[in-house]
Design a protein around this motif. Structure first.
Motif, short mmCIF file in Angstrom:
data_model
loop_
_atom_site.label_atom_id
_atom_site.label_comp_id
_atom_site.label_asym_id
_atom_site.label_seq_id
_atom_site.Cartn_x
_atom_site.Cartn_y
_atom_site.Cartn_z
N GLU A 209 -7.62 -11.15 -0.86
CA GLU A 209 -6.52 -10.63 0.06
C GLU A 209 -5.44 -10.54 -0.60
O GLU A 209 -4.74 -9.39 -0.44
N HIS A 210 -4.90 -11.49 -1.39
CA HIS A 210 -3.60 -11.44 -1.95
C HIS A 210 -3.72 -10.41 -2.98
O HIS A 210 -2.67 -9.66 -3.27
N LYS B 189 -12.02 -6.55 7.76
CA LYS B 189 -11.07 -7.66 8.14
C LYS B 189 -10.22 -8.07 7.00
O LYS B 189 -9.13 -8.02 7.04
N ILE B 190 -10.89 -7.93 5.83
CA ILE B 190 -10.13 -8.49 4.65
C ILE B 190 -9.02 -7.16 4.41
O ILE B 190 -8.08 -7.64 4.03
N ASP C 244 -6.20 -7.19 7.04
CA ASP C 244 -5.27 -8.44 6.87
C ASP C 244 -4.51 -8.07 5.77
O ASP C 244 -3.27 -8.63 5.55
N SER C 245 -4.99 -7.81 4.63
CA SER C 245 -4.07 -7.32 3.41
C SER C 245 -3.09 -6.34 3.69
O SER C 245 -1.95 -6.47 2.97
N ALA D 66 -3.43 -7.09 -1.20
CA ALA D 66 -2.10 -6.71 -0.71
C ALA D 66 -1.06 -6.49 -1.79
O ALA D 66 -0.06 -5.57 -1.45
#
Length: 102
Positions: free
Chosen positions: A2-3, A64-65, A68-69, A6
């Protein structure tokens, strides 16, 4: 993951001088997975022809990943996404996303 995703999205937004928006948007996510080397030639050919698709991970987990990112980076809140399509295929491993605003 995710990070990392992002950070990639943030770099894209900065490069194109874009800010997170609060406008409604639609989103397409395509996750491509490597064909296992242990598969038979026939099964590899079926995967290349999109006759069989990856089972794992689940499409909702991929969504979702990504959502959320992108939260706070591409859009202010993932609740703005009114239309979402997730596809899992075999091919050169990558994640392709497209966000379209009204």
């Amino acid at each position: 993951f995710e990070h990392k995703l992002a950070a990639i999205a943030s770099n894209y937004m900065m490069l194109h001088q874009l800010e997170p928006t609060d406008r409604p948007c639609s989103m397409v996510i395509e996750a491509r997975f490597e064909i296992p080397k242990s598969w038979t030639k026939a099964k590899k050919a079926a995967a290349e022809a999109n006759e069989i698709y990856p089972q794992k991970p689940d499409a909702d987990n991929i969504a979702k990943i990504v959502l959320d990112s992108f939260n706070g980076v591409v859009f202010e809140d993932d609740a703005q996404v009114y239309d979402l399509r997730v596809a899992k295929t075999y091919g050169d491993p990558c994640l392709v996303t497209e966000v379209t605003w009204e």
